[in-house]
Design a protein around this motif. Structure first.
Motif, PDB file in Angstrom:
ATOM      1  N   VAL A  72     -23.220  42.161 -40.339  1.00 30.64           N
ATOM      2  CA  VAL A  72     -22.787  41.928 -38.955  1.00 30.64           C
ATOM      3  C   VAL A  72     -21.265  41.921 -38.864  1.00 30.64           C
ATOM      4  CG1 VAL A  72     -22.858  40.307 -37.012  1.00 30.64           C
ATOM      5  CG2 VAL A  72     -24.887  40.662 -38.437  1.00 30.64           C
ATOM      6  N   ASP A  94     -24.992  40.146 -44.247  1.00 35.01           N
ATOM      7  CA  ASP A  94     -26.002  40.781 -43.399  1.00 35.01           C
ATOM      8  C   ASP A  94     -25.486  42.029 -42.692  1.00 35.01           C
ATOM      9  OD1 ASP A  94     -27.774  38.817 -44.107  1.00 35.01           O
ATOM     10  OD2 ASP A  94     -27.499  37.625 -42.285  1.00 35.01           O
ATOM     11  N   GLN A 107     -24.260  27.129 -37.184  1.00 30.01           N
ATOM     12  CA  GLN A 107     -24.487  28.564 -37.359  1.00 30.01           C
ATOM     13  C   GLN A 107     -24.498  29.284 -36.021  1.00 30.01           C
ATOM     14  OE1 GLN A 107     -28.535  29.934 -38.242  1.00 30.01           O
ATOM     15  NE2 GLN A 107     -27.683  31.097 -39.969  1.00 30.01           N
ATOM     16  N   LEU A 137     -22.792  36.268 -42.490  1.00 22.70           N
ATOM     17  CA  LEU A 137     -22.773  37.399 -41.561  1.00 22.70           C
ATOM     18  C   LEU A 137     -22.243  38.660 -42.230  1.00 22.70           C
ATOM     19  CD1 LEU A 137     -21.468  35.590 -38.346  1.00 22.70           C
ATOM     20  CD2 LEU A 137     -23.751  36.564 -38.679  1.00 22.70           C
ATOM     21  N   ARG A 138     -21.284  38.511 -43.136  1.00 21.65           N
ATOM     22  CA  ARG A 138     -20.796  39.676 -43.872  1.00 21.65           C
ATOM     23  C   ARG A 138     -21.888  40.240 -44.785  1.00 21.65           C
ATOM     24  NH1 ARG A 138     -15.462  37.279 -43.598  1.00 21.65           N
ATOM     25  NH2 ARG A 138     -15.913  35.879 -45.352  1.00 21.65           N
ATOM     26  N   HIS A 168     -21.882  32.088 -34.203  1.00 24.24           N
ATOM     27  CA  HIS A 168     -22.327  33.357 -33.611  1.00 24.24           C
ATOM     28  C   HIS A 168     -21.825  33.499 -32.175  1.00 24.24           C
ATOM     29  CE1 HIS A 168     -26.057  33.314 -36.486  1.00 24.24           C
ATOM     30  NE2 HIS A 168     -24.924  33.493 -37.122  1.00 24.24           N
ATOM     31  N   LEU A 196     -25.452  40.647 -33.209  1.00 18.38           N
ATOM     32  CA  LEU A 196     -24.851  39.340 -32.961  1.00 18.38           C
ATOM     33  C   LEU A 196     -25.297  38.794 -31.609  1.00 18.38           C
ATOM     34  CD1 LEU A 196     -22.875  37.197 -34.018  1.00 18.38           C
ATOM     35  CD2 LEU A 196     -21.039  38.441 -32.855  1.00 18.38           C
ATOM     36  N   VAL A 198     -16.441  43.085 -35.999  1.00 18.89           N
ATOM     37  CA  VAL A 198     -17.834  42.792 -35.686  1.00 18.89           C
ATOM     38  C   VAL A 198     -18.540  44.139 -35.714  1.00 18.89           C
ATOM     39  CG1 VAL A 198     -19.451  41.779 -34.049  1.00 18.89           C
ATOM     40  CG2 VAL A 198     -17.153  40.819 -34.277  1.00 18.89           C
ATOM     41  N   GLU A 258     -20.747  30.379 -42.877  1.00 14.58           N
ATOM     42  CA  GLU A 258     -21.463  31.216 -41.905  1.00 14.58           C
ATOM     43  C   GLU A 258     -20.871  32.616 -41.823  1.00 14.58           C
ATOM     44  OE1 GLU A 258     -24.208  30.266 -40.889  1.00 14.58           O
ATOM     45  OE2 GLU A 258     -24.002  28.168 -41.498  1.00 14.58           O
TER      46      GLU A 258
END
Length: 234
Positions: A207, A205, A152, A202-203, A156, A223, A217, A198
């Motif tokens: 980010v 959330d 993870q 992130l999508r 990032h 991030l 991004v 992962e």
């Protein structure tokens, strides 16, 4: 395919910036020029060759494969960069494969010509030293990440690196085209399925976001905060 030798093209190589035109003309005549299709290997690991290549146009990937066939990607090269200098300096075989990602034009300078250039042009020698120092730092950071961070966190960190390379505007960065999940996996030494999981997180959330073929991004500061937390910089 052989190409016409061009000192004008060499003016766009960062390593050779501000060299006198007469010097560039001589280099252009000494180089071998090639136009190469996308998906073509230019260099092979352990190959006993020591030319230095100037990337006039196109895009390349520096990569290698394990004995089991797993791909490990080191970095991508863009127009204006150079490569092959390590073998030219120490005279030893190539340390990685280099493959074209797009139709590419390169000019290659033999080892003796490159060493002559370093001896006669101190500014070029200094740039090579700076680039090698930056490469050592980059690889040191990568070893630390691979040794200490989970998948993870490595995802990032790689996305943050790509965002900074692409350019950040208003806390956003646009990766166009988006790197494939397989490409990201090869960069951080994992598998495609883990990368997919992962990226989806992130999508969710906020980010990351998709925009056609691009990956956006959407919150670079968030991030960067995630990366800083696990690296102990927060």
């Amino acid at each position: 395919m052989a190409l016409q030798r061009s000192s004008l093209a060499l003016q766009h190589i960062a390593l050779l910036e501000a060299l006198p035109l007469q010097r560039l003309d001589a280099l252009a005549q000494r180089c071998q020029w090639q136009s190469v299709a996308a998906g073509t290997p230019l260099l092979l690991r352990s190959e006993d060759k020591s030319d230095v290549f100037f990337l006039v146009s196109g895009q390349l990937r520096v990569t290698t494969y394990s004995a089991s066939g797993r791909q490990v990607t080191f970095r991508d090269l863009q127009e204006g960069e150079y490569f092959g200098d390590i073998s030219a300096i120490d005279g030893k075989p190539r340390s990685a494969d280099v493959v074209t990602l797009k139709p590419t034009v390169v000019a290659s300078l033999d080892r003796s010509g490159f060493l002559d250039l370093l001896r006669s042009e101190p500014i070029v020698a200094e740039r090579v030293m700076r680039n090698l120092a930056a490469l050592v730092r980059q690889l040191s950071d990568r070893v630390i990440d691979l040794s200490t961070l989970g998948v993870q966190n490595r995802v990032h960190a790689e996305l943050l690196r790509l965002a900074r390379a692409a350019g950040i505007v208003d806390n956003q960065a646009r990766l166009d085209p988006a790197p494939t999940h397989a490409e990201l996996a090869s960069q951080i030494s994992t598998n495609r399925e883990q990368v997919t999981r992962e990226l989806n997180a992130l999508r969710r959330d906020g980010v990351l976001a998709k925009d056609g073929k691009a990956l956006v991004v959407a919150d670079v500061r968030r991030l960067a905060s995630l990366v800083a937390e696990v690296r102990g910089f927060a």
